[in-house]
Design an enzyme around this catalytic site. Structure first.
Site, PDB file in Angstrom:
ATOM      1  N   ASN A   1     -12.151 -23.960 -36.079  1.00 58.26           N
ATOM      2  CA  ASN A   1     -10.870 -24.458 -35.559  1.00 58.26           C
ATOM      3  C   ASN A   1     -10.285 -25.438 -36.574  1.00 58.26           C
ATOM      4  O   ASN A   1     -10.790 -26.547 -36.735  1.00 58.26           O
ATOM      5  CB  ASN A   1     -11.118 -25.152 -34.204  1.00 58.26           C
ATOM      6  CG  ASN A   1      -9.857 -25.797 -33.662  1.00 58.26           C
ATOM      7  OD1 ASN A   1      -8.751 -25.525 -34.124  1.00 58.26           O
ATOM      8  ND2 ASN A   1     -10.019 -26.670 -32.671  1.00 58.26           N
TER       9      ASN A   1
ATOM     10  N   LYS B   1      -7.448 -27.000 -36.551  1.00 59.13           N
ATOM     11  CA  LYS B   1      -6.591 -28.082 -36.020  1.00 59.13           C
ATOM     12  C   LYS B   1      -5.347 -28.224 -36.910  1.00 59.13           C
ATOM     13  O   LYS B   1      -4.834 -27.225 -37.378  1.00 59.13           O
ATOM     14  CB  LYS B   1      -7.401 -29.386 -35.883  1.00 59.13           C
ATOM     15  CG  LYS B   1      -8.698 -29.148 -35.083  1.00 59.13           C
ATOM     16  CD  LYS B   1      -9.453 -30.405 -34.751  1.00 59.13           C
ATOM     17  CE  LYS B   1     -10.759 -30.033 -34.058  1.00 59.13           C
ATOM     18  NZ  LYS B   1     -11.557 -31.190 -33.657  1.00 59.13           N
TER      19      LYS B   1
ATOM     20  N   HIS C   1      -8.586 -27.022 -25.168  1.00 60.00           N
ATOM     21  CA  HIS C   1      -9.232 -27.969 -26.097  1.00 60.00           C
ATOM     22  C   HIS C   1      -8.927 -29.397 -25.629  1.00 60.00           C
ATOM     23  O   HIS C   1      -7.822 -29.673 -25.152  1.00 60.00           O
ATOM     24  CB  HIS C   1      -8.736 -27.750 -27.528  1.00 60.00           C
ATOM     25  CG  HIS C   1      -9.580 -28.479 -28.535  1.00 60.00           C
ATOM     26  ND1 HIS C   1      -9.464 -29.841 -28.728  1.00 60.00           N
ATOM     27  CD2 HIS C   1     -10.581 -28.050 -29.339  1.00 60.00           C
ATOM     28  CE1 HIS C   1     -10.366 -30.209 -29.647  1.00 60.00           C
ATOM     29  NE2 HIS C   1     -11.047 -29.139 -30.025  1.00 60.00           N
TER      30      HIS C   1
ATOM     31  N   GLU D   1     -17.681 -28.558 -25.527  1.00 58.78           N
ATOM     32  CA  GLU D   1     -17.474 -29.578 -26.571  1.00 58.78           C
ATOM     33  C   GLU D   1     -17.409 -30.959 -25.926  1.00 58.78           C
ATOM     34  O   GLU D   1     -16.358 -31.349 -25.392  1.00 58.78           O
ATOM     35  CB  GLU D   1     -16.136 -29.331 -27.294  1.00 58.78           C
ATOM     36  CG  GLU D   1     -16.053 -28.013 -28.010  1.00 58.78           C
ATOM     37  CD  GLU D   1     -15.011 -28.059 -29.126  1.00 58.78           C
ATOM     38  OE1 GLU D   1     -15.409 -27.914 -30.291  1.00 58.78           O
ATOM     39  OE2 GLU D   1     -13.819 -28.271 -28.844  1.00 58.78           O
TER      40      GLU D   1
HETATM   41  P1  13P Z   1     -15.733 -31.246 -35.242  1.00 55.79           P
HETATM   42  O1  13P Z   1     -16.623 -30.098 -35.649  1.00 55.79           O
HETATM   43  O2  13P Z   1     -14.897 -31.748 -36.352  1.00 55.79           O
HETATM   44  O3  13P Z   1     -16.484 -32.294 -34.490  1.00 55.79           O
HETATM   45  O4  13P Z   1     -14.667 -30.625 -34.178  1.00 55.79           O
HETATM   46  C1  13P Z   1     -15.109 -29.926 -33.102  1.00 55.79           C
HETATM   47  C2  13P Z   1     -13.924 -29.323 -32.424  1.00 55.79           C
HETATM   48  O5  13P Z   1     -13.166 -29.994 -31.769  1.00 55.79           O
HETATM   49  C3  13P Z   1     -13.683 -27.885 -32.605  1.00 55.79           C
HETATM   50  O6  13P Z   1     -12.731 -27.423 -31.704  1.00 55.79           O
END
Ligand code: 13P
Length: 247
Positions: A7, A9, A96, A165
């Site tokens: 992901n 982002k 998310h 998560e």
């Molecule tokens: P990180 O791997 O940077 O902790 O992020 C996890 C996340 O939110 C994936 O959607």
């Protein structure tokens, strides 16, 4: 089947496709390639061009979110599941924590899942407790609510993946202990089995996953893969996770 989902982002411009080219070339040659899928969710701006580039390749492209209406509407800046499907997305994340904290409610999330599935997108439904909920030992209660308020038996479970998560773990380098994570994953699968008539969709873990700690996670057989943030922005770090998982 295992899943390695990257992901991105708010990261990436057209030339960042170099990262995906490198991941794809490792993936296409890996002797373990039939045991797992690689999916990358770049920002909206890159979905169409990346999907075209990887149309006949192994990597799949997904979206990080979608709007809670199916096709077209008068909501400024909204992108629907129908629009995503039409530019080549195969998956979409829904729920998310970044989007929940910006106002996504369970009702909105249910519509997102419903319309995404209707448009043949596979849904990666994200759940997770925050630091305070964990401290107050509310994790399982929170996860159960997040699952049962959104997922329904009539949804096609073959097109649903759940990503656990913990919010306190995202981007912090902090991870749950192996025994905690095993227990939580088994609990999530139990709830999913009660929603979806005896069998559970795949359940992934996300939160500070890297090439080192994947050695711990791979021992937990209930975990079907990973949702990877930071480490997915570097082909080397992302490939290391896969390499060490199968080592
Ligand atoms: P990180 O791997 O940077 O902790 O992020 C996890 C996340 O939110 C994936 O959607």
């Amino acid at each position: 089947m295992r899943y390695f989902i990257g992901n991105w982002k708010m990261f990436g411009v057209p030339k960042s496709i170099n990262i995906l080219n490198k991941i794809n070339s490792y993936y296409s040659r890996d002797k373990n390639r039939n045991k797992y899928r690689v999916i990358i969710t770049p920002p909206y701006t890159l979905i169409e061009s990346y999907s075209k580039n990887f149309k006949n390749k192994r990597i799949s492209i997904g979206s990080q979110n979608c709007y809670q209406k199916e096709k077209f509407s008068s909501n400024t800046a909204a992108i629907s599941p129908y629009m995503l499907k039409n530019v080549g997305a195969k998956y979409t994340l829904v729920g998310h924590s970044d989007n929940r904290s910006e106002g996504d409610t369970d009702v909105m999330l249910k519509n997102k899942v419903k319309y995404a599935l209707k448009n043949n997108l596979k849904v990666v439904f994200c759940i997770g407790e925050n630091k305070k909920e964990k401290k107050n030992k509310r994790t399982l209660v929170v996860l159960k609510k997040q699952l049962t308020r959104v997922l329904e038996r009539k949804f096609n479970k073959n097109n649903v993946i759940v990503a656990y998560e913990p919010i306190w773990s995202i981007g912090t380098g902090k991870i749950p202990t192996a025994s905690e994570l095993k227990k939580t994953t088994i609990y999530i699968k139990k709830i999913l089995k009660s929603i979806f008539k005896h069998s559970s969709p795949a359940v992934l873990y996300g939160g500070s996953v890297d090439g080192d700690n994947v050695e711990i996670f791979k021992e937990i057989k209930e975990i079907d893969g990973f949702l990877i943030g930071g480490a997915s922005k570097s082909h080397k770090k992302f490939i290391d996770i896969i390499k060490n998982y199968y080592r």
